[in-house]
Scaffold this motif. Structure first.
Motif, PDB file in Angstrom:
ATOM      1  N   LYS A 137       0.806  -1.219   0.000  1.00 49.95           N
ATOM      2  CA  LYS A 137       0.000   0.000   0.000  1.00 49.95           C
ATOM      3  C   LYS A 137       0.844   1.276   0.000  1.00 49.95           C
ATOM      4  N   ARG A 138       2.162   1.139   0.228  1.00 47.97           N
ATOM      5  CA  ARG A 138       2.966   2.341   0.465  1.00 47.97           C
ATOM      6  C   ARG A 138       3.028   3.250  -0.764  1.00 47.97           C
ATOM      7  N   TRP A 139       2.980   2.662  -1.957  1.00 46.20           N
ATOM      8  CA  TRP A 139       3.047   3.508  -3.158  1.00 46.20           C
ATOM      9  C   TRP A 139       1.724   4.231  -3.378  1.00 46.20           C
ATOM     10  N   ASN A 187      14.406   7.679  -1.527  1.00 46.82           N
ATOM     11  CA  ASN A 187      14.845   8.706  -2.472  1.00 46.82           C
ATOM     12  C   ASN A 187      13.812   8.917  -3.568  1.00 46.82           C
ATOM     13  N   THR A 188      13.242   7.817  -4.053  1.00 39.94           N
ATOM     14  CA  THR A 188      12.211   7.924  -5.098  1.00 39.94           C
ATOM     15  C   THR A 188      10.984   8.662  -4.578  1.00 39.94           C
ATOM     16  N   PHE A 233      10.738  10.821  -2.101  1.00 40.68           N
ATOM     17  CA  PHE A 233      10.993  12.240  -1.891  1.00 40.68           C
ATOM     18  C   PHE A 233      11.159  12.979  -3.219  1.00 40.68           C
ATOM     19  N   ALA A 234      11.681  12.309  -4.235  1.00 40.29           N
ATOM     20  CA  ALA A 234      11.782  12.934  -5.554  1.00 40.29           C
ATOM     21  C   ALA A 234      10.395  13.235  -6.121  1.00 40.29           C
ATOM     22  N   VAL A 235       9.482  12.265  -5.983  1.00 38.61           N
ATOM     23  CA  VAL A 235       8.098  12.476  -6.436  1.00 38.61           C
ATOM     24  C   VAL A 235       7.453  13.613  -5.653  1.00 38.61           C
ATOM     25  N   PHE A 236       7.607  13.575  -4.339  1.00 34.07           N
ATOM     26  CA  PHE A 236       7.023  14.595  -3.467  1.00 34.07           C
ATOM     27  C   PHE A 236       7.556  15.978  -3.820  1.00 34.07           C
ATOM     28  N   GLY A 237       8.878  16.088  -4.009  1.00 33.65           N
ATOM     29  CA  GLY A 237       9.481  17.378  -4.341  1.00 33.65           C
ATOM     30  C   GLY A 237       9.078  17.883  -5.710  1.00 33.65           C
ATOM     31  N   THR A 238       8.942  16.971  -6.670  1.00 34.91           N
ATOM     32  CA  THR A 238       8.528  17.381  -8.012  1.00 34.91           C
ATOM     33  C   THR A 238       7.118  17.950  -7.999  1.00 34.91           C
ATOM     34  N   VAL A 239       6.238  17.288  -7.242  1.00 34.16           N
ATOM     35  CA  VAL A 239       4.868  17.785  -7.120  1.00 34.16           C
ATOM     36  C   VAL A 239       4.857  19.168  -6.474  1.00 34.16           C
TER      37      VAL A 239
END
Length: 490
Positions: free
Chosen positions: A16-18, A143-144, A146-152
């Protein structure tokens, strides 16, 4: 055998984490885009509700001020009360406040709704980040995530401007607030079923007196600057500015004495971190304050419809995204200090060019080139800023340091917008150029851009004075190799 300090289920991989990441990233998108989505809608909202220029300013300021002033407390509430619980309450409150704003019948109701949005966003944002941290505790997946979170987060401001233009032009300005209800429903359902509860352990106490003094102090300061439209020497202006300064001094005294401070002073007294926070505040004044007047110029003076006006603001955001990888390579090669000195100067040059706008000028000649140059300068600032703000911070202070950085952006934007509005109003009132009303408006916008350019020059000086040290000192533990753009949370 002693029990583990953290429940195993939080750090154990879960299918469920993704999906939880999708929900948390959606939350970040809502919080960020709401800082800009109303910008494009404000001209129509002002006309329909009969807002004064000061009320128009406070529609933006109320959100940024409440958000920035309460972020530190929101982070503490999430850690102590429970991150999932805080997330759900913040999401629900944000949705109710958005619905209230969408049906507002006058300026007062709209400003109150925006303030309430900021209050609940201050619960929502740190809770979402903390949940992301415990859901992805380490490794490549972290890392993935946080990359998604930061891009958003980085794209949220641009999404807000374009979505605001679409909704205002093809539906109604009220949908810029009502659209949040759909995001909130998805966030609540996802939060209930996909996110696991966690909280900080130990004897945790709230620094309520510190929270009260810093909130009232910042509010008084911003309100005092907003009163400067009627004159800097007026007793009300001086009184609220003095009250705000006094309360902030009292806040510092409280933080020095309390056992569990809202803001440990060691975070901001370090010269490098302190300089980074000051630069962030000035950046906030430009992004939240002066850029609002770009939207006004596009619609009111150049006569663009809301959607084209939203799209016309994108060159700056696109240039930030294009230049961020270049700035990241420069960061690895020369370190953060040169970027932090030169970046603000480049942005200042773009703002100075923007101040040359005329009522009969062309967007492609007068506005777009300036936005591109400002974007280049901002990319050079954003890339090293997060690393500098967290340099040398102990792990248990990382959350407070990150919240302080975001607070600096929002509070800087609130103060900057108040100052720019006062300059705009006094310039328009004193305009004697003999031109049309649009010429007077343009002269007011130009004054705001000049002030923003001066602010960015000041940011460069601050960086030169405070951000000192070698590349290895400023980017410890291989941060230069992993640096990524720290795009702002608007």
């Amino acid at each position: 055998m002693s029990m583990p300090s953290r429940p195993v289920s939080i750090s154990s991989p879960s299918p469920k984490r993704w999906w939880a990441l999708v929900v948390l990233a959606l939350t970040q998108l809502v919080v960020v885009l709401d800082g800009t989505i109303v910008n494009i809608a404000l001209p129509q909202a002002q006309q329909e509700l009969g807002l004064s220029d000061v009320e128009r300013q406070w529609v933006v300021t109320a959100y940024a001020l409440a958000f920035g002033a309460l972020l530190l407390l929101g982070g503490r509430v999430a850690d102590y009360w429970g991150r999932k619980r805080t997330f759900l309450v913040g999401m629900l409150g944000f949705g109710v406040a958005s619905a209230f704003g969408g049906v507002a019948q006058n300026g007062t109701e709209l400003i109150i709704a925006r303030g309430l949005q900021g209050v609940f966003a201050a619960l929502l944002a740190p809770a979402a980040l903390a949940l992301l941290t415990v859901t992805f505790p380490s490794g490549r997946e972290r890392n993935t995530a946080f990359a998604v979170f930061g891009t958003v987060a980085g794209a949220g401001a641009a999404v807000g401007l374009v979505l605001g233009g679409v909704l205002t032009e093809f539906a109604d300005w009220r949908w810029c607030l009502l659209v949040n209800v759909f995001f909130v429903i998805v966030g609540l359902i996802g939060g209930i079923f996909l996110v696991k509860e966690s909280k900080a352990e130990g004897n945790n106490r709230y620094d309520l007196l510190g929270a009260l003094t810093v909130t009232l102090g910042l509010g008084s300061l911003v309100y005092g600057f907003s009163l400067a439209e009627h004159g800097w020497a007026q007793i009300e202006t001086i009184g609220f500015l003095a009250l705000g300064a006094g309360l902030l001094v009292l806040f510092v005294v409280i933080e020095r004495r309390v056992a569990q401070p809202l803001l440990p002073l060691r975070i901001v007294t370090n010269p490098v971190r302190g300089g980074a926070f000051l630069v962030q505040a000035i950046v906030g004044s430009v992004l939240i304050g002066s850029m609002l007047y770009v939207a006004f110029h596009l619609q009111i003076v150049l006569g663009m419809d809301p959607l084209p006006a939203g799209l016309a603001t994108l060159p700056m955001t696109l240039m930030i995204m294009v230049m961020a990888p270049v700035a990241t390579k420069l960061l690895s090669a020369i370190g953060p200090r040169p970027l932090m000195i030169v970046g603000p100067l480049i942005a200042a040059a773009g703002l100075a060019y923007l101040s040359l706008i005329t009522a009969d000028g062309s967007y492609f000649v007068q506005v777009m080139p300036a936005l591109i140059v400002v974007g280049i300068g901002m990319a050079m600032i954003f890339v090293p800023l997060q690393n500098l703000a967290l340099t040398g911070v102990a792990p248990h202070d990382a959350g407070a340091a990150s919240a302080t950085l975001n607070s600096a952006l929002q509070i800087g934007g609130s103060i900057g917008l108040s100052v720019f509005t006062a300059l705009y109003a006094s310039t328009v009132a004193g305009y004697d150029g003999g031109g049309s009303e649009l010429d007077a408006f343009t002269s007011g916008y130009a004054a705001a851009f000049v002030a923003a350019a001066i602010g960015m020059v000041l940011a460069s000086i601050i960086a030169a004075v405070f951000i000192r040290g070698s590349k290895s000192d400023l980017l410890p533990q291989g941060a230069d190799a992993e640096a990524s753009p720290a795009l702002p949370v608007h």
